[in-house]
Design a protein around this motif. Structure first.
Motif, PDB file in Angstrom:
ATOM      1  N   VAL A 117      -3.815  -0.701  -0.040  1.00 18.30           N
ATOM      2  CA  VAL A 117      -2.901  -1.505  -0.850  1.00 18.30           C
ATOM      3  C   VAL A 117      -3.604  -1.972  -2.121  1.00 18.30           C
ATOM      4  O   VAL A 117      -4.835  -1.937  -2.234  1.00 18.30           O
ATOM      5  CB  VAL A 117      -2.364  -2.712  -0.056  1.00 18.30           C
ATOM      6  CG1 VAL A 117      -1.644  -2.260   1.194  1.00 18.30           C
ATOM      7  CG2 VAL A 117      -3.476  -3.690   0.278  1.00 18.30           C
ATOM      8  N   ASP A 118      -2.805  -2.384  -3.061  1.00 16.05           N
ATOM      9  CA  ASP A 118      -3.303  -2.871  -4.345  1.00 16.05           C
ATOM     10  C   ASP A 118      -4.360  -3.954  -4.125  1.00 16.05           C
ATOM     11  O   ASP A 118      -4.138  -4.910  -3.386  1.00 16.05           O
ATOM     12  CB  ASP A 118      -2.119  -3.446  -5.140  1.00 16.05           C
ATOM     13  CG  ASP A 118      -2.456  -3.670  -6.598  1.00 16.05           C
ATOM     14  OD1 ASP A 118      -3.617  -3.490  -6.986  1.00 16.05           O
ATOM     15  OD2 ASP A 118      -1.533  -4.039  -7.354  1.00 16.05           O
TER      16      ASP A 118
ATOM     17  N   PRO B  68      -2.058   0.598  -6.923  1.00 21.50           N
ATOM     18  CA  PRO B  68      -0.970  -0.299  -7.335  1.00 21.50           C
ATOM     19  C   PRO B  68       0.369   0.209  -6.801  1.00 21.50           C
ATOM     20  O   PRO B  68       0.636   1.419  -6.794  1.00 21.50           O
ATOM     21  CB  PRO B  68      -1.025  -0.257  -8.864  1.00 21.50           C
ATOM     22  CG  PRO B  68      -2.441   0.163  -9.175  1.00 21.50           C
ATOM     23  CD  PRO B  68      -2.821   1.101  -8.071  1.00 21.50           C
ATOM     24  N   THR B  69       1.203  -0.707  -6.363  1.00 21.25           N
ATOM     25  CA  THR B  69       2.467  -0.322  -5.734  1.00 21.25           C
ATOM     26  C   THR B  69       3.342   0.562  -6.628  1.00 21.25           C
ATOM     27  O   THR B  69       3.897   1.561  -6.137  1.00 21.25           O
ATOM     28  CB  THR B  69       3.234  -1.573  -5.286  1.00 21.25           C
ATOM     29  OG1 THR B  69       2.427  -2.277  -4.311  1.00 21.25           O
ATOM     30  CG2 THR B  69       4.566  -1.220  -4.653  1.00 21.25           C
ATOM     31  N   PRO B  70       3.485   0.292  -7.929  1.00 22.02           N
ATOM     32  CA  PRO B  70       4.313   1.197  -8.743  1.00 22.02           C
ATOM     33  C   PRO B  70       3.792   2.636  -8.754  1.00 22.02           C
ATOM     34  O   PRO B  70       4.581   3.590  -8.744  1.00 22.02           O
ATOM     35  CB  PRO B  70       4.243   0.568 -10.145  1.00 22.02           C
ATOM     36  CG  PRO B  70       3.953  -0.872  -9.900  1.00 22.02           C
ATOM     37  CD  PRO B  70       3.054  -0.885  -8.707  1.00 22.02           C
TER      38      PRO B  70
ATOM     39  N   HIS C  76       4.304   8.264  -6.800  1.00 23.31           N
ATOM     40  CA  HIS C  76       3.785   9.407  -6.043  1.00 23.31           C
ATOM     41  C   HIS C  76       4.770   9.821  -4.952  1.00 23.31           C
ATOM     42  O   HIS C  76       5.022  11.025  -4.749  1.00 23.31           O
ATOM     43  CB  HIS C  76       2.437   9.041  -5.417  1.00 23.31           C
ATOM     44  CG  HIS C  76       1.949  10.053  -4.428  1.00 23.31           C
ATOM     45  ND1 HIS C  76       1.288  11.206  -4.799  1.00 23.31           N
ATOM     46  CD2 HIS C  76       2.045  10.096  -3.074  1.00 23.31           C
ATOM     47  CE1 HIS C  76       1.002  11.913  -3.723  1.00 23.31           C
ATOM     48  NE2 HIS C  76       1.445  11.259  -2.663  1.00 23.31           N
ATOM     49  N   LEU C  77       5.328   8.868  -4.252  1.00 26.35           N
ATOM     50  CA  LEU C  77       6.238   9.188  -3.156  1.00 26.35           C
ATOM     51  C   LEU C  77       7.500   9.881  -3.657  1.00 26.35           C
ATOM     52  O   LEU C  77       8.044  10.759  -2.987  1.00 26.35           O
ATOM     53  CB  LEU C  77       6.599   7.910  -2.387  1.00 26.35           C
ATOM     54  CG  LEU C  77       5.416   7.198  -1.721  1.00 26.35           C
ATOM     55  CD1 LEU C  77       5.876   5.900  -1.065  1.00 26.35           C
ATOM     56  CD2 LEU C  77       4.734   8.099  -0.694  1.00 26.35           C
TER      57      LEU C  77
ATOM     58  N   PRO D 251      -0.205 -10.516   0.709  1.00 25.12           N
ATOM     59  CA  PRO D 251       0.950 -10.575  -0.199  1.00 25.12           C
ATOM     60  C   PRO D 251       1.218  -9.247  -0.908  1.00 25.12           C
ATOM     61  O   PRO D 251       2.380  -8.821  -1.020  1.00 25.12           O
ATOM     62  CB  PRO D 251       0.558 -11.689  -1.182  1.00 25.12           C
ATOM     63  CG  PRO D 251      -0.360 -12.569  -0.402  1.00 25.12           C
ATOM     64  CD  PRO D 251      -1.153 -11.626   0.461  1.00 25.12           C
ATOM     65  N   THR D 252       0.160  -8.577  -1.382  1.00 27.63           N
ATOM     66  CA  THR D 252       0.382  -7.284  -2.040  1.00 27.63           C
ATOM     67  C   THR D 252       0.783  -6.215  -1.020  1.00 27.63           C
ATOM     68  O   THR D 252       1.555  -5.314  -1.340  1.00 27.63           O
ATOM     69  CB  THR D 252      -0.865  -6.832  -2.817  1.00 27.63           C
ATOM     70  OG1 THR D 252      -2.007  -6.903  -1.968  1.00 27.63           O
ATOM     71  CG2 THR D 252      -1.093  -7.713  -4.027  1.00 27.63           C
ATOM     72  N   ALA D 253       0.280  -6.338   0.212  1.00 24.56           N
ATOM     73  CA  ALA D 253       0.702  -5.413   1.264  1.00 24.56           C
ATOM     74  C   ALA D 253       2.197  -5.575   1.533  1.00 24.56           C
ATOM     75  O   ALA D 253       2.926  -4.588   1.713  1.00 24.56           O
ATOM     76  CB  ALA D 253      -0.095  -5.652   2.541  1.00 24.56           C
ATOM     77  N   HIS D 254       2.654  -6.814   1.544  1.00 24.41           N
ATOM     78  CA  HIS D 254       4.083  -7.068   1.770  1.00 24.41           C
ATOM     79  C   HIS D 254       4.925  -6.417   0.678  1.00 24.41           C
ATOM     80  O   HIS D 254       5.965  -5.799   0.951  1.00 24.41           O
ATOM     81  CB  HIS D 254       4.327  -8.581   1.805  1.00 24.41           C
ATOM     82  CG  HIS D 254       5.675  -8.956   2.332  1.00 24.41           C
ATOM     83  ND1 HIS D 254       6.192 -10.218   2.223  1.00 24.41           N
ATOM     84  CD2 HIS D 254       6.636  -8.222   2.972  1.00 24.41           C
ATOM     85  CE1 HIS D 254       7.389 -10.265   2.779  1.00 24.41           C
ATOM     86  NE2 HIS D 254       7.685  -9.067   3.233  1.00 24.41           N
ATOM     87  N   ALA D 255       4.475  -6.562  -0.573  1.00 29.63           N
ATOM     88  CA  ALA D 255       5.207  -5.950  -1.687  1.00 29.63           C
ATOM     89  C   ALA D 255       5.265  -4.428  -1.536  1.00 29.63           C
ATOM     90  O   ALA D 255       6.301  -3.798  -1.777  1.00 29.63           O
ATOM     91  CB  ALA D 255       4.556  -6.331  -3.009  1.00 29.63           C
TER      92      ALA D 255
END
Length: 369
Positions: free
Chosen positions: A115-116, A146-148, A153-154, A173-177
């Protein structure tokens, strides 16, 4: 009463672990690679070498750093050697497997990423190689994704499931996002790593579709088929209703001011600080910042045990460095003074303060020879 038997396999793995550790201590990359690759050449499965040799060696590196027996540079050097040994083993194992036999079935594709903000990438790398060894098609994206960028990629690949790794609870928190964003495009998310708790409690709290305590368990879950994504999800604000009090947000925003407040308070309450060098003061500021970050993570999950676990671990680290335990207690008191309008934060800090009583005192010095 059962008796534990030692098999040639377990004996061989133990010997390989010793050889690998000796090579890592000496920062001898060729010897480290030879220890692992020679064992593979004698028939030890690559998965066993990844999870029962390289994995435990990495855990030992962390324990040695925590105990103050190795420094950050040596820890980084050993980790870099481990990463290259994994790469060498992966190539050797792929050569041993030979080309994939066409069966008419497309192998399931899994994207594995940290995760980020998560830089401890080796656990995710080990999972990626275990999955490849079991016939999956794997996109390994590495550390700090980073999540974006993950979502982009997905969209470009035919991934069937996503496996996210996080080692530190402050990444929750970033994992949740990331979990929420991946699920929003219809893909299931399996999570793992120490950040999610030994029982996966934070994986459930954050709504992950699956959790695995280790790479073998993750591989079994994915072999049985990717976890089914949930069809109905509550609105984000309803996932964690305790966040409505804004304490997590306000503590996170005030991080710099809180670190400065505690550092100034320690100058007045801990006489030893007067003799600190610039490097020691910088290290102290980093420690205070980590305390604030873990407080924020515990507020995000509304779990004081997350914070108390961190404070007791920190107390042991500081003892290994020779820092008086009173300094950590004073830092928690100063933080609590600054949180007078935040009842949850004060409660978590009070729990951390009480937990320090349970930390064993360092052993008394023995007689000098």
């Amino acid at each position: 009463m059962s008796t534990q038997t030692t098999t040639p396999s377990t004996t061989g793995l133990a010997a390989t672990r010793r050889q690998l550790w000796a090579a890592l201590e000496a920062r001898d990359e060729p010897a480290a690679a030879a220890a692992v690759l020679d064992a593979h050449d004698t028939g030890v499965p690559a998965e066993d070498l990844l999870l029962d040799v390289i994995g435990p060696a990495q855990a030992r590196i962390g324990a040695e750093w925590a105990a103050g027996r190795i420094g950050v540079a040596q820890e980084h050097a050993a980790t870099a050697i481990q990463d290259r040994v994994v790469a060498a083993l992966a190539h050797r194992a792929a050569d041993a497997r030979g080309p994939r036999t066409e069966t008419g079935a497309t192998p399931r594709r899994v994207t594995v990423a940290c995760v980020d903000g998560e830089w401890h990438a080796l656990p995710a790398r080990l999972l990626a190689e275990v999955l490849r060894g079991r016939g999956f098609s794997v996109d390994y994206l590495g550390a700090h994704v980073p999540t974006p960028h993950l979502i982009a990629h997905l969209h470009e690949t035919g991934t069937d499931a996503v496996a996210l790794s996080a080692s530190l609870p402050l990444r929750l928190p970033t994992a949740h996002a990331a979990i929420t964003a991946v699920q929003a495009i219809g893909l299931p998310v399996l999570v793992g790593g120490a950040a999610f708790g030994p029982d996966g409690r934070y994986a459930r709290l954050l709504g992950a579709d699956g959790w695995a305590p280790d790479a073998r368990a993750a591989a079994r879950l994915l072999t049985d088929g990717p976890p089914r994504p949930r069809t109905a999800r509550p609105a984000p604000a309803g996932d964690l209703p305790h966040l409505a009090d804004q304490e997590f947000t306000l503590v996170t925003r005030a991080r710099t001011q809180l670190v400065r407040h505690v550092l100034q308070g320690l100058d007045a309450s801990v006489p030893a600080m007067a003799a600190y060098t610039d490097a020691q003061r910088e290290r102290t500021a980093e420690d205070i910042a980590h305390i604030v970050d873990f407080l924020a993570a515990s507020l995000y999950t509304d779990d004081p045990e997350l914070f108390t676990g961190f404070t007791t671990w920190t107390a042991a680290i500081l003892q290994a460095r020779g820092v008086p335990g009173t300094a950590l207690a004073a830092a928690l008191d100063l933080l609590a003074d600054a949180q007078h309008d935040f009842p949850r934060a004060r409660a978590h800090l009070a729990a951390g303060r009480r937990a320090l009583v349970r930390v064993p005192a360092p052993p008394a010095p023995g007689p000098r020879s």
